[in-house]
Scaffold this active site. Structure first.
Site, mmCIF file in Angstrom:
data_model
loop_
_atom_site.group_PDB
_atom_site.id
_atom_site.type_symbol
_atom_site.label_atom_id
_atom_site.label_comp_id
_atom_site.label_asym_id
_atom_site.label_seq_id
_atom_site.Cartn_x
_atom_site.Cartn_y
_atom_site.Cartn_z
ATOM 1 C CB SER A 163 -0.914 0.008 1.231
ATOM 2 O OG SER A 163 -1.857 -1.034 1.181
ATOM 3 C CB ALA A 164 0.093 4.761 -0.791
#
Length: 391
Positions: A64-65
């Site tokens: 994920s970011a």
């Protein structure tokens, strides 16, 4: 294609950007993020993209970011000794950061759907334990991963203090997730396009708070997965009682760490970063979200005034600095490479009047530690005797 914060030049620069945008707000979360280099969880050919605030996916491997992980870490409100369950544990990046906070008396479990991803996570975990100096700066709760669908868990009434789910949870599975946490526990999961924090305030009472607007790919239902189903359900790792030998090792390392901190108050074993001079950024970004862009299996925050010049970059593309910037930076005095921080705990352990086998045990048979231990043996005994090899 852009994230919620500007790209960093290295891991520390990325963390500085997340702090500036108020995604990282607590010291304990900052220390965990700085201790684990995000690039170590990328495939080698894509490492150049590791410090951009973007999600990344290659095959079954997904990260994920950074802004999402930082919000998750803050929302979990971690502290030493808690139990943690990571549903969709992926590369193990988040679980490893959590382990630095939980300490040796916590519990750290992960469930991942894909066998190849668990193998990748285990390899990255072994590299961290053997090679990273951060391992000696914290007392670590090692993650334990199992393969399976998190909707088929056999919990045997086991409940956790903290749970995170890294895939979108349908309303039908909300109660299933809630029952995984104990009273006083916290569950963080994406549900109905919101990253949601749920605190269990009583046996049948909950406090629900929406943290951030996001969109994740939905949980894979058991009958939809290509992985072989487990007839008896997915069994979580056993809860093990530490041996007296292991407890002694933890105690010795903790005592030495406290002694070092008293002797070197300005050079704590958990080093603090001195911010380096920063280049002027092209545009100041607001923290909250105007719109979203789909990356891999999730939508990530994106500003309408993004500096990035293309929405079609692939995971191998590299963002380039403006012409001349790199040369200018190298000419500045602050561009000089800094010496690596001292590992004071390792140095103290190596000079203890103990057999080499015991020193290596106290150092967890780490490769860097074993190499140093071998050199000490050669110097003190005047021969080429080697210590126990790393395992």
């Amino acid at each position: 294609m852009g994230g919620a914060v500007s790209a960093g030049e290295d891991n520390d620069d990325l963390i500085d950007n997340l702090k500036e945008a108020a995604y990282i707000r607590s010291k304990v979360v900052e220390q965990a993020f700085r201790a684990i280099d995000r690039a170590d969880y990328y495939l080698e050919e894509f490492r150049d993209n590791a410090y951009r605030d973007l999600a990344w996916k290659h095959g079954n491997i997904h990260l994920s970011a950074p802004c999402i992980y930082s919000e998750v870490m803050e929302a979990l409100k971690l502290r030493p000794g808690l139990s943690f369950l990571n549903l969709g544990s992926g590369t193990g990046y988040l679980s490893t950061m959590v382990g630095l906070v939980l300490g040796p008396f916590g519990m750290n479990h992960g469930v991942e759907l894909h066998t190849d991803v668990v193998e990748f996570a285990q390899q990255r975990l072994e590299n961290f334990i053997k090679m990273s100096d951060s391992f000696d700066r914290f007392e670590f709760c090692e993650p334990k991963f199992v393969v399976g669908n998190c909707l088929e868990l056999v919990t045997d009434s086991l409940q956790y203090d903290r749970v995170y789910c890294g895939a979108g949870v349908q309303k039908d599975h909300e109660n299933y997730m809630k029952n995984l946490i104990s009273v006083g526990g916290i569950l963080v999961m994406p549900m109905e396009d919101q990253l949601t924090q749920i605190t269990r305030t009583g046996q049948n009472s909950w406090d629900v708070k929406n943290i951030l607007a996001v969109s994740f790919a939905s949980l894979v239902l058991p009958n939809k997965t290509g992985e072989q189903q487990q007839e008896d359900g997915v069994k979580l790792p056993n809860v093990e009682v530490r041996s007296l030998q292991d407890l002694t090792r933890i105690t010795i390392r903790l005592w030495l760490r406290q002694l070092i901190n008293q002797e070197h108050p300005q050079q704590s074993i958990v080093t603090h970063r001195v911010p380096k001079p920063r280049r002027k950024r092209r545009r100041q970004r607001d923290r909250r979200i105007n719109t979203f862009v789909f990356v891999g299996n999730q939508l990530i925050p994106h500003h309408l005034d993004s500096d990035y010049d293309s929405d079609e970059r692939q995971d191998g593309d590299v963002e380039r600095d403006p012409p001349g910037d790199h040369a200018t930076d190298l000419a500045r005095p602050e561009a000089k490479l800094e010496p690596p921080p001292q590992n004071l705990l390792r140095e103290r352990l190596l000079i203890l009047p103990l057999p080499e086998s015991l020193k290596n045990y106290l150092l967890y048979y780490r490769e860097n530690s074993c190499r140093q231990a071998t050199s000490v043996t050669t110097t003190s005994n005047g021969d080429r005797e080697r210590g126990r090899p790393c395992t």
